[in-house]
Write a protein that holds these residues in place. Structure first.
Motif, PDB file in Angstrom:
ATOM      1  N   LYS A   1      16.410  -1.461   2.624  1.00 58.85           N
ATOM      2  CA  LYS A   1      16.312  -2.636   1.777  1.00 58.85           C
ATOM      3  C   LYS A   1      14.869  -3.128   1.747  1.00 58.85           C
ATOM      4  O   LYS A   1      14.202  -3.188   2.780  1.00 58.85           O
ATOM      5  CB  LYS A   1      17.236  -3.734   2.293  1.00 58.85           C
ATOM      6  N   LYS A   2      14.398  -3.475   0.533  1.00 58.62           N
ATOM      7  CA  LYS A   2      13.031  -3.944   0.349  1.00 58.62           C
ATOM      8  C   LYS A   2      13.060  -5.222  -0.482  1.00 58.62           C
ATOM      9  O   LYS A   2      13.940  -5.390  -1.314  1.00 58.62           O
ATOM     10  CB  LYS A   2      12.194  -2.907  -0.412  1.00 58.62           C
ATOM     11  N   PRO A   3      12.084  -6.089  -0.302  1.00 59.24           N
ATOM     12  CA  PRO A   3      12.014  -7.270  -1.170  1.00 59.24           C
ATOM     13  C   PRO A   3      11.585  -6.863  -2.582  1.00 59.24           C
ATOM     14  O   PRO A   3      10.918  -5.840  -2.766  1.00 59.24           O
ATOM     15  CB  PRO A   3      10.951  -8.149  -0.504  1.00 59.24           C
ATOM     16  N   LEU A   4      11.981  -7.643  -3.569  1.00 58.04           N
ATOM     17  CA  LEU A   4      11.624  -7.330  -4.952  1.00 58.04           C
ATOM     18  C   LEU A   4      10.117  -7.348  -5.172  1.00 58.04           C
ATOM     19  O   LEU A   4       9.614  -6.695  -6.079  1.00 58.04           O
ATOM     20  CB  LEU A   4      12.292  -8.315  -5.913  1.00 58.04           C
ATOM     21  N   SER A   5       9.398  -8.084  -4.341  1.00 56.85           N
ATOM     22  CA  SER A   5       7.946  -8.160  -4.500  1.00 56.85           C
ATOM     23  C   SER A   5       7.249  -6.862  -4.091  1.00 56.85           C
ATOM     24  O   SER A   5       6.098  -6.646  -4.447  1.00 56.85           O
ATOM     25  CB  SER A   5       7.394  -9.324  -3.678  1.00 56.85           C
ATOM     26  N   GLN A   6       7.926  -5.998  -3.367  1.00 54.99           N
ATOM     27  CA  GLN A   6       7.340  -4.723  -2.947  1.00 54.99           C
ATOM     28  C   GLN A   6       7.492  -3.734  -4.095  1.00 54.99           C
ATOM     29  O   GLN A   6       8.533  -3.157  -4.300  1.00 54.99           O
ATOM     30  CB  GLN A   6       8.031  -4.196  -1.689  1.00 54.99           C
ATOM     31  N   ARG A   7       6.421  -3.544  -4.850  1.00 57.37           N
ATOM     32  CA  ARG A   7       6.467  -2.759  -6.081  1.00 57.37           C
ATOM     33  C   ARG A   7       6.221  -1.272  -5.859  1.00 57.37           C
ATOM     34  O   ARG A   7       6.438  -0.474  -6.750  1.00 57.37           O
ATOM     35  CB  ARG A   7       5.449  -3.294  -7.092  1.00 57.37           C
ATOM     36  N   TRP A   8       5.732  -0.883  -4.695  1.00 57.28           N
ATOM     37  CA  TRP A   8       5.432   0.517  -4.409  1.00 57.28           C
ATOM     38  C   TRP A   8       6.317   0.988  -3.268  1.00 57.28           C
ATOM     39  O   TRP A   8       6.461   0.310  -2.262  1.00 57.28           O
ATOM     40  CB  TRP A   8       3.952   0.698  -4.066  1.00 57.28           C
TER      41      TRP A   8
ATOM     42  N   LEU B   1       1.386  12.290 -10.173  1.00 58.86           N
ATOM     43  CA  LEU B   1       0.048  12.196  -9.580  1.00 58.86           C
ATOM     44  C   LEU B   1      -1.018  12.018 -10.654  1.00 58.86           C
ATOM     45  O   LEU B   1      -1.937  11.210 -10.516  1.00 58.86           O
ATOM     46  CB  LEU B   1      -0.259  13.447  -8.751  1.00 58.86           C
ATOM     47  N   GLN B   2      -0.875  12.760 -11.746  1.00 57.30           N
ATOM     48  CA  GLN B   2      -1.863  12.696 -12.823  1.00 57.30           C
ATOM     49  C   GLN B   2      -1.852  11.342 -13.519  1.00 57.30           C
ATOM     50  O   GLN B   2      -2.895  10.825 -13.896  1.00 57.30           O
ATOM     51  CB  GLN B   2      -1.596  13.806 -13.841  1.00 57.30           C
ATOM     52  N   THR B   3      -0.677  10.745 -13.673  1.00 58.17           N
ATOM     53  CA  THR B   3      -0.579   9.467 -14.373  1.00 58.17           C
ATOM     54  C   THR B   3      -0.875   8.269 -13.489  1.00 58.17           C
ATOM     55  O   THR B   3      -1.045   7.170 -13.983  1.00 58.17           O
ATOM     56  CB  THR B   3       0.826   9.287 -14.984  1.00 58.17           C
ATOM     57  N   GLY B   4      -0.917   8.478 -12.167  1.00 63.62           N
ATOM     58  CA  GLY B   4      -1.223   7.376 -11.270  1.00 63.62           C
ATOM     59  C   GLY B   4       0.004   6.659 -10.741  1.00 63.62           C
ATOM     60  O   GLY B   4      -0.119   5.701  -9.973  1.00 63.62           O
ATOM     61  N   TRP B   5       1.196   7.077 -11.126  1.00 61.08           N
ATOM     62  CA  TRP B   5       2.426   6.436 -10.634  1.00 61.08           C
ATOM     63  C   TRP B   5       2.757   6.905  -9.224  1.00 61.08           C
ATOM     64  O   TRP B   5       3.565   6.297  -8.538  1.00 61.08           O
ATOM     65  CB  TRP B   5       3.606   6.713 -11.558  1.00 61.08           C
ATOM     66  N   LEU B   6       2.150   7.992  -8.797  1.00 68.64           N
ATOM     67  CA  LEU B   6       2.303   8.496  -7.427  1.00 68.64           C
ATOM     68  C   LEU B   6       0.911   8.613  -6.836  1.00 68.64           C
ATOM     69  O   LEU B   6       0.010   9.177  -7.462  1.00 68.64           O
ATOM     70  CB  LEU B   6       3.001   9.865  -7.424  1.00 68.64           C
ATOM     71  N   ARG B   7       0.727   8.054  -5.669  1.00 73.58           N
ATOM     72  CA  ARG B   7      -0.547   8.144  -4.965  1.00 73.58           C
ATOM     73  C   ARG B   7      -0.319   8.949  -3.704  1.00 73.58           C
ATOM     74  O   ARG B   7       0.632   8.698  -2.967  1.00 73.58           O
ATOM     75  CB  ARG B   7      -1.067   6.750  -4.587  1.00 73.58           C
ATOM     76  N   SER B   8      -1.178   9.903  -3.453  1.00 75.21           N
ATOM     77  CA  SER B   8      -1.001  10.767  -2.288  1.00 75.21           C
ATOM     78  C   SER B   8      -1.771  10.253  -1.075  1.00 75.21           C
ATOM     79  O   SER B   8      -2.150  11.019  -0.207  1.00 75.21           O
ATOM     80  CB  SER B   8      -1.434  12.192  -2.617  1.00 75.21           C
TER      81      SER B   8
END
Length: 159
Positions: A46-53, A98-105
């Motif tokens: 469970k995560k708070p809604l404010s945690q966007r990543w 990764l290319q679009t920036g939605w995933l950060r490694s």
């Protein structure tokens, strides 16, 4: 409820999908918990809604929560998560994300308390008239903004 008519919307969506040769699949979102599920550890947290990543449980990176939930929804079979199917789909989608920036490694740090931390990117709307990934000139907006000092406008408005 009567103004929004969600039942009518779903029925129209179902008819349009069928007329296009597809189908509408109802997901039991409460039991699937897609915004809490992690396919690398097969655990719901469970995560708070404010945690966007969402920090991937194996520490391999962080992915934007809503994009990851949509990916998991795409991988659902028989209203359950199938880790082997998700892993196959993830291998194909990972380079795109990764290319679009939605995933950060970026590597995650595991603290002595067991908490996983990572430097997540700031969520900012592009307001400096620079280009964001996937954005280009909008000819209609450019003609409507004659006083724009940069001479162009972005498709995403500054909020």
């Amino acid at each position: 409820m009567k103004v929004r008519a969600p039942g009518m919307f779903v029925e129209q969506l179902r008819r349009k999908a069928e007329s296009a040769g597809g189908k509408l699949i109802d997901l039991h979102t409460w039991s699937l918990k897609m915004s809490q599920y992690d396919h690398t550890t097969e655990v719901c947290t469970k995560k708070p809604l404010s945690q966007r990543w969402h920090v991937l449980g194996d520490g391999s990176g962080v992915v934007q929560r809503d994009v990851y939930s949509a990916f998991l929804a795409r991988c659902v079979m028989s209203n359950t998560h199938h880790p082997s199917h998700i892993e196959t789909m993830w291998a194909a989608q990972k380079p795109v994300l990764l290319q679009t920036g939605w995933l950060r490694s970026e590597p995650a740090k595991i603290e002595p308390s067991g908490k996983i931390t990572v430097a997540t990117p700031l969520e900012q709307v592009v307001c400096d008239r620079g280009f964001a990934i996937g954005h280009g000139l909008d000819a209609v907006a450019a003609t409507r903004e004659p006083g724009d000092p940069g001479g162009f406008a972005l498709r995403t408005p500054c909020l």
